[in-house]
Scaffold this motif. Structure first.
Motif, short mmCIF file in Angstrom:
data_model
loop_
_atom_site.label_atom_id
_atom_site.label_comp_id
_atom_site.label_asym_id
_atom_site.label_seq_id
_atom_site.Cartn_x
_atom_site.Cartn_y
_atom_site.Cartn_z
N ILE A 174 0.83 -1.16 0.13
CA ILE A 174 0.05 0.01 -0.24
C ILE A 174 0.91 1.26 -0.11
CG2 ILE A 174 -1.68 1.31 1.33
CD1 ILE A 174 -2.70 -1.47 0.03
N GLN A 175 0.62 1.96 -0.99
CA GLN A 175 1.48 3.31 -0.97
C GLN A 175 1.43 4.13 0.18
OE1 GLN A 175 3.59 4.11 -3.69
NE2 GLN A 175 3.26 1.75 -3.89
N ARG A 176 2.27 4.49 0.79
CA ARG A 176 2.28 5.35 1.81
C ARG A 176 1.85 6.85 1.65
NH1 ARG A 176 8.67 4.68 2.83
NH2 ARG A 176 8.09 2.84 1.58
N GLU A 185 9.07 -1.91 9.35
CA GLU A 185 8.09 -2.68 10.08
C GLU A 185 6.79 -1.99 9.96
OE1 GLU A 185 11.14 -2.22 11.18
OE2 GLU A 185 11.91 -4.30 11.62
N GLN A 186 6.64 -0.84 9.67
CA GLN A 186 5.73 0.01 9.47
C GLN A 186 4.93 0.07 8.01
OE1 GLN A 186 7.03 3.82 10.88
NE2 GLN A 186 5.86 3.79 12.73
N LEU A 187 5.64 -0.48 7.07
CA LEU A 187 5.23 -0.65 5.72
C LEU A 187 3.87 -1.58 5.76
CD1 LEU A 187 8.19 -1.38 3.68
CD2 LEU A 187 7.22 0.88 3.97
N ILE A 188 2.85 -1.06 4.93
CA ILE A 188 1.36 -1.80 4.95
C ILE A 188 1.41 -2.55 3.69
CG2 ILE A 188 -1.00 -1.49 5.13
CD1 ILE A 188 -0.40 1.18 6.57
N PHE A 189 0.77 -3.67 3.86
CA PHE A 189 0.66 -4.85 2.55
C PHE A 189 -0.79 -5.21 2.70
CE2 PHE A 189 5.06 -4.86 3.65
CZ PHE A 189 5.71 -4.76 2.33
N GLU A 190 -1.29 -5.54 1.44
CA GLU A 190 -2.58 -6.08 1.39
C GLU A 190 -2.47 -7.58 0.82
OE1 GLU A 190 -6.57 -5.37 -1.43
OE2 GLU A 190 -5.54 -3.68 -0.51
#
Length: 250
Positions: A174-176, A185-190
């Motif tokens: 998911i684009q920040r 660690e805070q990067l979000i994935f779907e």
């Protein structure tokens, strides 16, 4: 060509040709890729299923979010598994990490009361996945907990695996927001719908008997479910394309 698909090709040549190409261009065709074509495929799935079964011996697998063709056998023996253009896992730890991703995905579904019927897909941070993988590796290998630290799993196992998962569309990042700085660690994935087609039950207790550096032949087909996730009976039929609605009203 089967009579059913031939008739469909005569009526809707562009849609039929586009769908046949899409189903062969990548392992998974998602509803979000092209919703109109996906709904057309769902409505006419028997015609396409009969075509793939009769001419290729493949099975068309489709649910409300994802479609794929399932090939059980390779016919050209000269193309070895290493040369096939498909998602492959190598060492024992690579295989375990992928199976644990499926287990993590199932855990997210349960915690959020989600099914394949939901419009959205589960999201998570890399840190959440890392924490889960670290805990499960240490549970699987109780006598090697000093080896399977968070740093080892991040650097040696997940670092090379994550690009493969993104490339083959099991996950998407998911684009920040612009200007926002996030740690790894805070990067979000779907988690994408292909994961519904996998079975975490293949992770057996005997896995710890395999040398972690052994290169093992482990194709994705070995853990694919042959059938798609079960859909709710109350699900409405796929909608007609606009031009189909006009044709039926004539």
């Amino acid at each position: 060509m089967t009579n059913k698909l031939q008739e469909l090709l005569e009526k809707r040549p562009e849609q039929v040709q586009a769908l046949l190409n899409i189903l062969l261009e990548s392992a998974y065709f998602y509803r979000s890729d092209n919703e109109d074509l996906f709904l057309f495929l769902r409505r006419c799935q028997e015609e396409f299923r009969e075509f793939f079964r009769e001419f290729f011996g493949w099975e068309l697998i489709i649910d409300v979010k994802c479609a794929r063709v399932y090939k059980e056998k390779w016919y050209n023996d000269a193309i070895t598994p290493a040369n096939r253009q498909q998602f492959r896992l190598g060492t024992r730890d690579d295989c375990i990490a992928f199976m644990l991703l499926i287990e993590f995905f199932e855990k997210l579904l349960e915690e959020n009361s989600m099914t394949v019927e939901d419009n959205s897909n589960p999201r998570f941070t890399f840190g959440e996945l890392l924490e889960f993988e670290c805990r499960r590796f240490q549970e699987l290998f109780k006598d090697q907990q000093e080896t399977y630290t968070a740093e080892h799993i991040r650097r040696t196992i997940l670092a090379p695996l994550m690009p493969k998962l993104l490339k083959h569309r099991f996950l998407c990042e998911i684009q920040r927001p612009k200007g926002m700085e996030l740690t790894r660690e805070q990067l979000i994935f779907e988690a994408l719908p292909a994961l519904y087609h996998y079975n975490s039950g293949r992770l057996t207790n005997e896995i710890d008997e395999i040398d972690p550096d052994t290169e093992i032949t482990f194709d994705e087909d070995e853990i694919l479910d042959a059938e798609p996730p079960q859909e709710e009976e109350s699900e409405p039929e796929a909608e007609l394309l606009p031009e189909e609605k006009e044709a039926e009203n004539e």
